[in-house]
Write a protein that holds these residues in place. Structure first.
Motif, PDB file in Angstrom:
ATOM      1  N   GLU A 492      13.395  -9.680  -3.651  1.00  0.00           N
ATOM      2  CA  GLU A 492      12.397  -8.891  -2.933  1.00  0.00           C
ATOM      3  C   GLU A 492      12.218  -7.548  -3.628  1.00  0.00           C
ATOM      4  O   GLU A 492      13.170  -6.982  -4.169  1.00  0.00           O
ATOM      5  CB  GLU A 492      12.816  -8.696  -1.480  1.00  0.00           C
ATOM      6  CG  GLU A 492      12.984  -9.995  -0.715  1.00  0.00           C
ATOM      7  CD  GLU A 492      13.460  -9.792   0.703  1.00  0.00           C
ATOM      8  OE1 GLU A 492      13.651  -8.619   1.106  1.00  0.00           O
ATOM      9  OE2 GLU A 492      13.656 -10.784   1.428  1.00  0.00           O
ATOM     10  N   ARG A 493      10.981  -7.048  -3.587  1.00  0.00           N
ATOM     11  CA  ARG A 493      10.658  -5.799  -4.282  1.00  0.00           C
ATOM     12  C   ARG A 493       9.992  -4.821  -3.331  1.00  0.00           C
ATOM     13  O   ARG A 493       9.141  -5.196  -2.530  1.00  0.00           O
ATOM     14  CB  ARG A 493       9.719  -6.081  -5.456  1.00  0.00           C
ATOM     15  CG  ARG A 493       9.437  -4.865  -6.339  1.00  0.00           C
ATOM     16  CD  ARG A 493       8.457  -5.218  -7.447  1.00  0.00           C
ATOM     17  NE  ARG A 493       7.093  -5.337  -6.956  1.00  0.00           N
ATOM     18  CZ  ARG A 493       6.184  -6.195  -7.418  1.00  0.00           C
ATOM     19  NH1 ARG A 493       6.521  -7.041  -8.388  1.00  0.00           N
ATOM     20  NH2 ARG A 493       4.962  -6.235  -6.915  1.00  0.00           N
ATOM     21  N   LYS A 502       8.632  -7.125  -0.346  1.00  0.00           N
ATOM     22  CA  LYS A 502       7.942  -8.400  -0.405  1.00  0.00           C
ATOM     23  C   LYS A 502       8.676  -9.304  -1.390  1.00  0.00           C
ATOM     24  O   LYS A 502       9.275  -8.847  -2.368  1.00  0.00           O
ATOM     25  CB  LYS A 502       6.483  -8.231  -0.822  1.00  0.00           C
ATOM     26  CG  LYS A 502       6.268  -7.673  -2.220  1.00  0.00           C
ATOM     27  CD  LYS A 502       4.779  -7.553  -2.511  1.00  0.00           C
ATOM     28  CE  LYS A 502       4.516  -6.991  -3.909  1.00  0.00           C
ATOM     29  NZ  LYS A 502       3.068  -6.869  -4.181  1.00  0.00           N
ATOM     30  N   THR A 503       8.652 -10.603  -1.110  1.00  0.00           N
ATOM     31  CA  THR A 503       9.316 -11.572  -1.971  1.00  0.00           C
ATOM     32  C   THR A 503       8.525 -11.757  -3.252  1.00  0.00           C
ATOM     33  O   THR A 503       7.319 -12.018  -3.217  1.00  0.00           O
ATOM     34  CB  THR A 503       9.466 -12.916  -1.260  1.00  0.00           C
ATOM     35  OG1 THR A 503      10.245 -12.721  -0.063  1.00  0.00           O
ATOM     36  CG2 THR A 503      10.175 -13.930  -2.144  1.00  0.00           C
ATOM     37  N   VAL A 504       9.212 -11.622  -4.400  1.00  0.00           N
ATOM     38  CA  VAL A 504       8.536 -11.774  -5.688  1.00  0.00           C
ATOM     39  C   VAL A 504       9.111 -12.925  -6.500  1.00  0.00           C
ATOM     40  O   VAL A 504       8.587 -13.250  -7.567  1.00  0.00           O
ATOM     41  CB  VAL A 504       8.611 -10.469  -6.504  1.00  0.00           C
ATOM     42  CG1 VAL A 504       7.841  -9.358  -5.814  1.00  0.00           C
ATOM     43  CG2 VAL A 504      10.064 -10.045  -6.761  1.00  0.00           C
ATOM     44  N   PHE A 532      10.938   1.412  -8.629  1.00  0.00           N
ATOM     45  CA  PHE A 532      10.952   0.168  -7.875  1.00  0.00           C
ATOM     46  C   PHE A 532      12.373  -0.110  -7.373  1.00  0.00           C
ATOM     47  O   PHE A 532      13.349   0.173  -8.061  1.00  0.00           O
ATOM     48  CB  PHE A 532      10.496  -1.009  -8.744  1.00  0.00           C
ATOM     49  CG  PHE A 532       9.066  -0.919  -9.187  1.00  0.00           C
ATOM     50  CD1 PHE A 532       8.066  -1.546  -8.462  1.00  0.00           C
ATOM     51  CD2 PHE A 532       8.716  -0.197 -10.328  1.00  0.00           C
ATOM     52  CE1 PHE A 532       6.740  -1.472  -8.871  1.00  0.00           C
ATOM     53  CE2 PHE A 532       7.404  -0.110 -10.743  1.00  0.00           C
ATOM     54  CZ  PHE A 532       6.405  -0.749 -10.009  1.00  0.00           C
ATOM     55  N   THR A 533      12.446  -0.669  -6.172  1.00  0.00           N
ATOM     56  CA  THR A 533      13.722  -1.095  -5.594  1.00  0.00           C
ATOM     57  C   THR A 533      13.670  -2.589  -5.347  1.00  0.00           C
ATOM     58  O   THR A 533      12.682  -3.104  -4.819  1.00  0.00           O
ATOM     59  CB  THR A 533      14.012  -0.351  -4.282  1.00  0.00           C
ATOM     60  OG1 THR A 533      14.104   1.048  -4.543  1.00  0.00           O
ATOM     61  CG2 THR A 533      15.322  -0.825  -3.659  1.00  0.00           C
ATOM     62  N   TYR A 534      14.747  -3.268  -5.733  1.00  0.00           N
ATOM     63  CA  TYR A 534      14.845  -4.706  -5.539  1.00  0.00           C
ATOM     64  C   TYR A 534      16.077  -5.008  -4.688  1.00  0.00           C
ATOM     65  O   TYR A 534      17.077  -4.284  -4.737  1.00  0.00           O
ATOM     66  CB  TYR A 534      14.986  -5.437  -6.875  1.00  0.00           C
ATOM     67  CG  TYR A 534      13.758  -5.371  -7.749  1.00  0.00           C
ATOM     68  CD1 TYR A 534      12.825  -6.402  -7.737  1.00  0.00           C
ATOM     69  CD2 TYR A 534      13.538  -4.282  -8.594  1.00  0.00           C
ATOM     70  CE1 TYR A 534      11.699  -6.355  -8.544  1.00  0.00           C
ATOM     71  CE2 TYR A 534      12.415  -4.216  -9.402  1.00  0.00           C
ATOM     72  CZ  TYR A 534      11.498  -5.253  -9.371  1.00  0.00           C
ATOM     73  OH  TYR A 534      10.385  -5.198 -10.160  1.00  0.00           O
ATOM     74  N   ARG A 535      15.983  -6.071  -3.936  1.00  0.00           N
ATOM     75  CA  ARG A 535      17.175  -6.559  -3.242  1.00  0.00           C
ATOM     76  C   ARG A 535      17.243  -8.076  -3.392  1.00  0.00           C
ATOM     77  O   ARG A 535      16.222  -8.763  -3.466  1.00  0.00           O
ATOM     78  CB  ARG A 535      17.196  -6.146  -1.776  1.00  0.00           C
ATOM     79  CG  ARG A 535      16.057  -6.638  -0.923  1.00  0.00           C
ATOM     80  CD  ARG A 535      16.128  -6.025   0.469  1.00  0.00           C
ATOM     81  NE  ARG A 535      15.096  -6.558   1.350  1.00  0.00           N
ATOM     82  CZ  ARG A 535      14.855  -6.108   2.576  1.00  0.00           C
ATOM     83  NH1 ARG A 535      15.568  -5.093   3.075  1.00  0.00           N
ATOM     84  NH2 ARG A 535      13.912  -6.654   3.323  1.00  0.00           N
ATOM     85  N   ASP A 553      22.880  -7.344  -2.613  1.00  0.00           N
ATOM     86  CA  ASP A 553      22.866  -6.037  -3.269  1.00  0.00           C
ATOM     87  C   ASP A 553      21.446  -5.488  -3.275  1.00  0.00           C
ATOM     88  O   ASP A 553      20.466  -6.248  -3.194  1.00  0.00           O
ATOM     89  CB  ASP A 553      23.374  -6.155  -4.711  1.00  0.00           C
ATOM     90  CG  ASP A 553      23.997  -4.867  -5.214  1.00  0.00           C
ATOM     91  OD1 ASP A 553      23.862  -3.832  -4.522  1.00  0.00           O
ATOM     92  OD2 ASP A 553      24.609  -4.883  -6.297  1.00  0.00           O
ATOM     93  N   THR A 554      21.345  -4.179  -3.357  1.00  0.00           N
ATOM     94  CA  THR A 554      20.065  -3.481  -3.521  1.00  0.00           C
ATOM     95  C   THR A 554      20.179  -2.609  -4.758  1.00  0.00           C
ATOM     96  O   THR A 554      21.136  -1.837  -4.899  1.00  0.00           O
ATOM     97  CB  THR A 554      19.744  -2.620  -2.289  1.00  0.00           C
ATOM     98  OG1 THR A 554      19.658  -3.464  -1.135  1.00  0.00           O
ATOM     99  CG2 THR A 554      18.415  -1.900  -2.469  1.00  0.00           C
TER     100      THR A 554
END
Length: 650
Positions: A492-493, A502-504, A532-535, A553-554
């Motif tokens: 997710e981003r 949102k799921t990428v 950008f932040t991803y999890r 993790d994030t």
């Protein structure tokens, strides 16, 4: 065999009629018979490996009691050493009263304590772990079960799955690498009863010892330990399956069912030490102590603080050696005593209370807290009408925290099998934190009913790691976690200026066996630049009726440059209340493009494979068949995921 032996030694028994039993505590261990520089002389390789794995030092408590102490004690007329505890630096002895002063005057003896008299007790204590809770209701339990799981549990399915234990078993975590020591009053007919057929045929009983009689035979004594053993080890498909059917075991008789004295506490510690030396991982003990025959050494509730009793001190030392100690809380909930007994009071002990399969507390289950205020019991498991092996060969049910303890211990073994790099304290804390009352524990149910899926998720988060770096026109996300092929990951981003992830991307797990795996995913946020932040979300259970996932993790990346590539993909219109099309505008030809449409639960609803020519390509999507909601379209080419688009149906 033992009855015959006592008959043959009748004269000896008469000769010892005047002997009493005492605990003898020593001042030191000098001169030592063994050296800390040569631990393999008194610890097995498996015991040494446990200490190395968890960074535990070998210290003076590991050293055996010097042989010279034993020789000098037994040189006193009438003295016989029964059992030894290197951790407590003590022994139990049988001795006539006249010999006790002589024992006390030995220079290495700190003190002696009488714990048993051969006089008929004026106040015989009923055993809190051996009486009402050994009550067994025999019934005819026919085969039952479903074909969806690895095991066909039969009547034991509810007591296993109240903790989502089936989840662990289906992952392949069935106790196979774990060694459990059972401490009890006997394991009657375990070598012939049907619940143990699989354990026997696979050689999973690694050893036995009777600390009461001083021999290796434990199969002709009390049935209580056998019943507890069956709750973990049974493997009778469609009838009765335990919580860790593939574990290995040491069976130790430390309890004398005919008495209640502190000598049994020292037996308990001696048994724990024997398990430690053999390299065992866990103790499952359905024993407890508070009052003793003739009042010799009886405890008060104030003593139930984890630091007073012999067994609580022994349990703490076992935990210091890396052993996970699980003990029944006690059956005093409806008695005048009311509270937990020892060693369940130890802060290093996972004390197990009792509930029924509906989650209701058993009236007999002992109350907490410990007298120093710490939460007890720690957690609860099924101890009302628990399915077990009876002594007559039938499958039966019984009541007691004696039976909730092994039910929970077996699942703890399966959980630890999946995370051997985590120590006993971390496993215990994961089980507490997975409880149904984890945020509001109480003195009746402790932290509640542990959920093995949640506990697995907790340990996965501790175990996983992730990194992010700038790649050619995008962000390269790399991570490692433990999984099996039935699981998947969703990336997710969070875009600059947005408040919603949102799921990428979606990455399926690989490999049939549970273990550490590494993955990577490249995301190309076209037309966007900035931070950008991803999890990373790991979906552990993908079935629609029991979906469960955890965020591992994030991670964030700053100043990711904007992507301007020759690739374009778009859904139009989006949102839609009718038809929609996917537009693929790739400059090159792509073969074996796969389109997959998922709902929010991760179920695949539609799949299309195609070869896309150069230039603009349009593909109709089955949006008219979709209910209102949010969906995800994954686009992949061969083994590479290109992107995942979000689709909203109005």
């Amino acid at each position: 065999m033992k009855t015959l032996l006592c008959a043959l030694l009748f004269c000896l028994c008469i000769g010892e009629a005047s002997a009493q039993q005492y605990l003898v505590f020593f001042r030191h261990k000098a001169p030592a018979t063994h050296s800390l520089n040569n631990p393999s002389a008194f610890l097995s390789q498996r015991a040494l490996e446990r200490r190395q794995r968890y960074g535990l030092s070998i210290d003076s408590t590991d050293l055996p009691i010097p042989n010279t102490f034993i020789t000098q004690l037994e040189a006193v007329p009438g003295v016989r050493v029964l059992n030894r505890s290197r951790w407590l630096n003590a022994v139990s002895i049988s001795a006539p009263v006249a010999a006790v002063n002589q024992v006390g005057n030995l220079p290495f003896v700190a003190n002696t304590r009488q714990v048993r008299t051969n006089l008929q007790p004026a106040n015989r204590v009923s055993k809190p772990m051996m009486g009402a809770e050994a009550e067994v209701t025999t019934s005819t339990l026919g085969p039952t079960g479903t074909q969806e799981n690895f095991y066909q549990y039969g009547r034991s399915e509810k007591q296993v799955n109240i903790h989502k234990g089936v989840f662990l078993h289906n992952l392949g975590l069935r106790g196979g690498t774990m060694v459990i020591g059972l401490l009890d009053a006997g394991f009657y007919r375990y070598h012939s009863l049907p619940a143990f057929d699989s354990t026997r045929s696979r050689g999973r009983v690694l050893g036995t010892w009777d600390f009461v009689a001083g021999d290796t035979s434990v199969a002709e004594d009390d049935a209580h330990g056998m019943q507890c053993f069956s709750i973990i080890a049974a493997n009778m498909p469609g009838t009765f399956v335990g919580t860790a059917p593939e574990a290995s075991f040491y069976l130790y008789r430390s309890e004398d069912a005919g008495s209640e004295t502190q000598v049994e506490e020292l037996n308990w510690v001696s048994a724990a030490e024997r398990l430690d030396s053999a390299g065992g991982d866990m103790i499952s003990s359905s024993l407890g102590y508070n009052q003793f025959d003739n009042g010799l050494g009886s405890y008060t509730y104030a003593d139930m603080n984890g630091g007073v009793s012999i067994t609580a001190r022994g349990a703490d030392l076992a935990a210091r050696k890396g052993i996970l100690v699980i003990n029944s809380a006690g059956n005093e909930g409806a008695s005048a005593w009311r509270y937990i007994s020892t060693p369940a009071d130890g802060d290093s002990v996972l004390a197990i209370g009792a509930i029924d399969t509906a989650g209701n507390s058993a009236a007999f289950s002992s109350y907490g807290p410990a007298s120093d205020g710490k939460i007890k019991p720690d957690v609860v498991s099924v101890g009302v009408r628990t399915v077990l092996q009876s002594a007559n060969g039938s499958i039966a049910t019984g009541n007691g925290t004696s039976f909730s303890c092994p039910n929970m211990a077996g699942l703890a073994a399966c959980l630890w099998q999946g995370f051997p790099e985590r120590n006993n304290w971390e496993i215990m804390e994961a089980m507490r934190s997975s409880g149904s009352l984890a945020t509001a524990p109480n003195s009746r149910l402790g932290f509640g009913i542990p959920d093995m899926r949640i506990a697995t998720g907790i340990l996965l988060k501790q175990n996983a790691s992730a990194t992010i770096s700038a790649a050619a026109c995008g962000a390269l996300i790399q991570w490692q976690s433990k999984d099996v092929a039935t699981m998947r990951y969703q990336i997710e981003r969070l875009d600059p200026g947005s408040s919603n992830f949102k799921t990428v991307g979606t990455v399926n797990a690989n490999g049939e066996n549970w273990g550490n795996k590494s993955y990577q995913f490249t995301d190309r946020p076209e037309g966007l630049t900035g931070n950008f932040t991803y999890r990373i979300q790991q979906v552990l259970d993908t079935s629609a009726n029991s979906f469960y996932a955890v965020y591992l993790d994030t991670i964030s990346i700053s100043n990711l440059p904007a992507c301007h590539t020759s690739q374009r993909y778009n859904i139009t219109p989006n949102p839609t209340n009718g038809n929609a099309q996917l537009q693929l505008n790739f400059s090159e030809t792509l073969s074996r493009v796969t389109l997959q449409l998922y709902n929010q639960a991760g179920q695949q609803l539609w799949k299309q494979q195609l070869d896309k020519p150069a230039g603009l390509y349009q593909q109709s999507l089955p949006t008219t068949l979709l209910a209102a909601g949010k969906y995800y379209l994954r686009i992949a080419s061969e083994d590479r995921i290109i992107t995942t688009l979000e689709l909203v149906k109005l």
